[in-house]
Scaffold this motif. Structure first.
Motif, PDB file in Angstrom:
ATOM      1  N   THR A 107       0.874  -1.319  -0.063  1.00  0.00           N
ATOM      2  CA  THR A 107      -0.091   0.007  -0.086  1.00  0.00           C
ATOM      3  C   THR A 107       0.828   1.148  -0.058  1.00  0.00           C
ATOM      4  OG1 THR A 107      -1.687   0.971   0.868  1.00  0.00           O
ATOM      5  CG2 THR A 107      -0.270   0.006   2.481  1.00  0.00           C
ATOM      6  N   LEU A 108       0.113   2.387  -0.255  1.00  0.00           N
ATOM      7  CA  LEU A 108       0.982   3.920  -0.388  1.00  0.00           C
ATOM      8  C   LEU A 108       2.064   3.771  -1.251  1.00  0.00           C
ATOM      9  CD1 LEU A 108       1.116   4.478   3.618  1.00  0.00           C
ATOM     10  CD2 LEU A 108      -0.340   5.684   2.001  1.00  0.00           C
ATOM     11  N   ILE A 109       1.686   3.384  -2.676  1.00  0.00           N
ATOM     12  CA  ILE A 109       2.611   3.338  -3.697  1.00  0.00           C
ATOM     13  C   ILE A 109       2.386   4.791  -4.492  1.00  0.00           C
ATOM     14  CG2 ILE A 109       3.175   2.188  -5.844  1.00  0.00           C
ATOM     15  CD1 ILE A 109       3.114  -0.391  -4.690  1.00  0.00           C
ATOM     16  N   PHE A 110       3.575   5.471  -4.599  1.00  0.00           N
ATOM     17  CA  PHE A 110       3.429   6.733  -5.288  1.00  0.00           C
ATOM     18  C   PHE A 110       4.358   6.777  -6.430  1.00  0.00           C
ATOM     19  CE2 PHE A 110       1.467   7.546  -1.157  1.00  0.00           C
ATOM     20  CZ  PHE A 110       0.228   8.162  -1.512  1.00  0.00           C
ATOM     21  N   SER A 111       5.158   5.848  -6.589  1.00  0.00           N
ATOM     22  CA  SER A 111       6.171   5.877  -7.664  1.00  0.00           C
ATOM     23  C   SER A 111       6.222   4.691  -8.462  1.00  0.00           C
ATOM     24  CB  SER A 111       7.653   6.454  -7.320  1.00  0.00           C
ATOM     25  OG  SER A 111       8.366   5.227  -6.342  1.00  0.00           O
ATOM     26  N   ALA A 123       4.942  -9.370  -4.059  1.00  0.00           N
ATOM     27  CA  ALA A 123       3.435  -8.799  -3.867  1.00  0.00           C
ATOM     28  C   ALA A 123       2.403  -9.539  -4.696  1.00  0.00           C
ATOM     29  CB  ALA A 123       3.538  -7.231  -3.549  1.00  0.00           C
ATOM     30  N   THR A 124       1.215  -9.729  -4.169  1.00  0.00           N
ATOM     31  CA  THR A 124      -0.046 -10.133  -4.640  1.00  0.00           C
ATOM     32  C   THR A 124      -0.656  -8.849  -5.500  1.00  0.00           C
ATOM     33  OG1 THR A 124      -0.419 -11.608  -2.771  1.00  0.00           O
ATOM     34  CG2 THR A 124      -1.960 -11.328  -4.448  1.00  0.00           C
ATOM     35  N   TYR A 125      -0.731  -7.907  -4.680  1.00  0.00           N
ATOM     36  CA  TYR A 125      -1.257  -6.706  -5.348  1.00  0.00           C
ATOM     37  C   TYR A 125      -0.181  -5.393  -4.996  1.00  0.00           C
ATOM     38  CZ  TYR A 125      -5.791  -9.137  -4.960  1.00  0.00           C
ATOM     39  OH  TYR A 125      -6.915 -10.017  -5.047  1.00  0.00           O
ATOM     40  N   ALA A 126      -0.185  -4.494  -5.758  1.00  0.00           N
ATOM     41  CA  ALA A 126       0.348  -3.349  -5.648  1.00  0.00           C
ATOM     42  C   ALA A 126      -0.664  -2.142  -5.845  1.00  0.00           C
ATOM     43  CB  ALA A 126       1.384  -2.988  -6.754  1.00  0.00           C
ATOM     44  N   SER A 127      -0.679  -1.440  -4.788  1.00  0.00           N
ATOM     45  CA  SER A 127      -1.776  -0.303  -4.686  1.00  0.00           C
ATOM     46  C   SER A 127      -1.199   1.031  -4.855  1.00  0.00           C
ATOM     47  CB  SER A 127      -2.510  -0.310  -3.296  1.00  0.00           C
ATOM     48  OG  SER A 127      -3.372  -1.403  -3.166  1.00  0.00           O
ATOM     49  N   PRO A 128      -1.245   1.775  -6.155  1.00  0.00           N
ATOM     50  CA  PRO A 128      -0.966   3.049  -6.169  1.00  0.00           C
ATOM     51  C   PRO A 128      -2.023   3.805  -5.889  1.00  0.00           C
ATOM     52  CG  PRO A 128      -0.723   1.637  -8.227  1.00  0.00           C
ATOM     53  CD  PRO A 128      -1.494   1.005  -7.182  1.00  0.00           C
ATOM     54  N   PHE A 129      -1.871   5.091  -5.170  1.00  0.00           N
ATOM     55  CA  PHE A 129      -2.758   5.973  -4.685  1.00  0.00           C
ATOM     56  C   PHE A 129      -2.970   7.264  -5.730  1.00  0.00           C
ATOM     57  CE2 PHE A 129      -3.643   5.149   0.349  1.00  0.00           C
ATOM     58  CZ  PHE A 129      -3.538   3.703  -0.152  1.00  0.00           C
ATOM     59  N   ILE A 130      -3.941   7.195  -6.691  1.00  0.00           N
ATOM     60  CA  ILE A 130      -3.875   7.995  -7.722  1.00  0.00           C
ATOM     61  C   ILE A 130      -4.535   9.097  -7.271  1.00  0.00           C
ATOM     62  CG2 ILE A 130      -3.567   6.219  -9.663  1.00  0.00           C
ATOM     63  CD1 ILE A 130      -6.816   6.842 -10.043  1.00  0.00           C
ATOM     64  N   GLY A 131      -5.457   9.351  -6.221  1.00  0.00           N
ATOM     65  CA  GLY A 131      -6.285  10.557  -5.971  1.00  0.00           C
ATOM     66  C   GLY A 131      -5.357  11.275  -5.274  1.00  0.00           C
ATOM     67  N   ARG A 132      -4.558  10.960  -4.432  1.00  0.00           N
ATOM     68  CA  ARG A 132      -3.693  11.513  -3.476  1.00  0.00           C
ATOM     69  C   ARG A 132      -2.516  12.355  -4.410  1.00  0.00           C
ATOM     70  NH1 ARG A 132      -2.911   8.638   2.408  1.00  0.00           N
ATOM     71  NH2 ARG A 132      -5.369   7.777   2.277  1.00  0.00           N
ATOM     72  N   LEU A 161      -3.528  -2.662  -8.422  1.00  0.00           N
ATOM     73  CA  LEU A 161      -4.673  -2.532  -7.725  1.00  0.00           C
ATOM     74  C   LEU A 161      -4.999  -0.848  -7.397  1.00  0.00           C
ATOM     75  CD1 LEU A 161      -5.978  -3.991  -4.212  1.00  0.00           C
ATOM     76  CD2 LEU A 161      -6.650  -2.070  -5.106  1.00  0.00           C
ATOM     77  N   VAL A 162      -5.741  -0.350  -8.317  1.00  0.00           N
ATOM     78  CA  VAL A 162      -5.757   1.128  -8.354  1.00  0.00           C
ATOM     79  C   VAL A 162      -6.664   1.823  -7.231  1.00  0.00           C
ATOM     80  CG1 VAL A 162      -6.683   3.150  -9.917  1.00  0.00           C
ATOM     81  CG2 VAL A 162      -5.844   1.226 -10.798  1.00  0.00           C
ATOM     82  N   ALA A 163      -5.733   2.609  -6.405  1.00  0.00           N
ATOM     83  CA  ALA A 163      -6.525   3.013  -5.003  1.00  0.00           C
ATOM     84  C   ALA A 163      -6.553   4.461  -5.010  1.00  0.00           C
ATOM     85  CB  ALA A 163      -5.713   2.569  -3.866  1.00  0.00           C
ATOM     86  N   SER A 164      -7.306   5.051  -3.994  1.00  0.00           N
ATOM     87  CA  SER A 164      -7.476   6.224  -3.739  1.00  0.00           C
ATOM     88  C   SER A 164      -8.387   7.140  -5.075  1.00  0.00           C
ATOM     89  CB  SER A 164      -6.175   7.085  -3.485  1.00  0.00           C
ATOM     90  OG  SER A 164      -6.151   8.310  -3.392  1.00  0.00           O
ATOM     91  N   VAL A 165      -9.402   6.401  -5.175  1.00  0.00           N
ATOM     92  CA  VAL A 165     -10.124   6.634  -6.333  1.00  0.00           C
ATOM     93  C   VAL A 165     -11.188   7.623  -5.817  1.00  0.00           C
ATOM     94  CG1 VAL A 165     -12.130   5.748  -7.719  1.00  0.00           C
ATOM     95  CG2 VAL A 165      -9.697   4.466  -7.639  1.00  0.00           C
ATOM     96  N   ARG A 166     -11.449   8.880  -6.716  1.00  0.00           N
ATOM     97  CA  ARG A 166     -12.380   9.796  -6.243  1.00  0.00           C
ATOM     98  C   ARG A 166     -13.697   9.938  -7.042  1.00  0.00           C
ATOM     99  NH1 ARG A 166      -9.268  10.084  -2.569  1.00  0.00           N
ATOM    100  NH2 ARG A 166      -7.466  11.510  -2.263  1.00  0.00           N
TER     101      ARG A 166
END
Ligand code: E4P
Length: 215
Positions: A107-111, A123-132, A161-166
């Protein structure tokens, strides 16, 4: 594309599951803090509602602590995926948990470099936080595009896993790129089906039917 709901609220999870398109759940300490039940109890209940993967986050930030948290979380149910922050100690934990057969969500992937590292660690999933990223005037979706290219280049099994979706457009753009999973708040999931022209069109069809069949 898999649809996860980003919440720890059981009523929202049940409502999304009733739509018939829900594949899993993501939670985090901030989402859990909005609920009244203790995290472990909440997770047990959530895992009983959905068959798919349910991400539950560790609180420790050192390797040993994360491993201990992860083992406790994994005991809750078979569909628990342990969420690990993308920091150096987390990377080591992802590697060990993968060897132990425990699923992980970085979690908390930004790059893109963070995403590449967690894929190498298994990792099973990588979660980039796009909204942030959007929030600070960076293009969140460009990160998804870059990670997709990197993962395709080397055929990594880690799922994006696309996260921080707005909003719904985030889903459309992520799907165009070919992201594996998206996690959305209930509010965004509820908006996906809506279109004013559908409502206007339906109203007209029904009015015309009533006119043609009066009496
Ligand atoms: C994902 O797993 C996170 O829980 C979540 O998407 C964070 O979103 P936020 O930036 O809206 O808090």
């Amino acid at each position: 594309m898999k649809f996860f709901i980003d919440t720890a609220n059981v009523d929202e999870i049940k409502a999304a599951a009733a739509m018939g398109v829900l594949d899993g759940v993501t939670t985090n300490p901030s989402l859990a803090a909005r609920e009244t039940k203790p995290y472990a109890e909440l997770l047990k209940e959530i895992c009983g509602v959905v068959e798919g993967d349910v991400s539950a986050e560790v609180i420790a930030t050192d390797y040993d602590g994360m491993m201990k948290d992860a083992v406790e979380l994994a005991k809750i149910a078979d569909n628990i995926v342990v969420k690990i922050p993308t920091i150096l100690e987390g990377l080591k934990a992802i590697k060990s948990l993968t060897s132990d057969g425990i699923k992980t969500n970085a979690t908390l992937i930004f790059s893109p470099s963070q995403a590449l590292l967690v894929a190498k660690a298994g990792a099973t999933y990588a979660s980039p936080f796009i909204g942030r990223l959007d929030d600070i005037s960076n293009h969140g979706m460009e990160l998804i595009d870059n990670i997709a290219t990197i993962y395709n280049n080397y055929a990594y099994a880690t799922q994006i896993l696309v996260a921080s979706v707005r909003h719904p457009l985030h889903l459309v753009e992520a799907a165009m790129i070919g992201a594996d999973v998206i996690t959305m708040p209930f509010d965004v999931i509820s908006k996906l089906i809506k279109h004013p022209l559908t409502d206007i069109g339906l109203e007209k069809f029904l009015a015309d039917y009533r006119k043609a069949n009066k009496g």
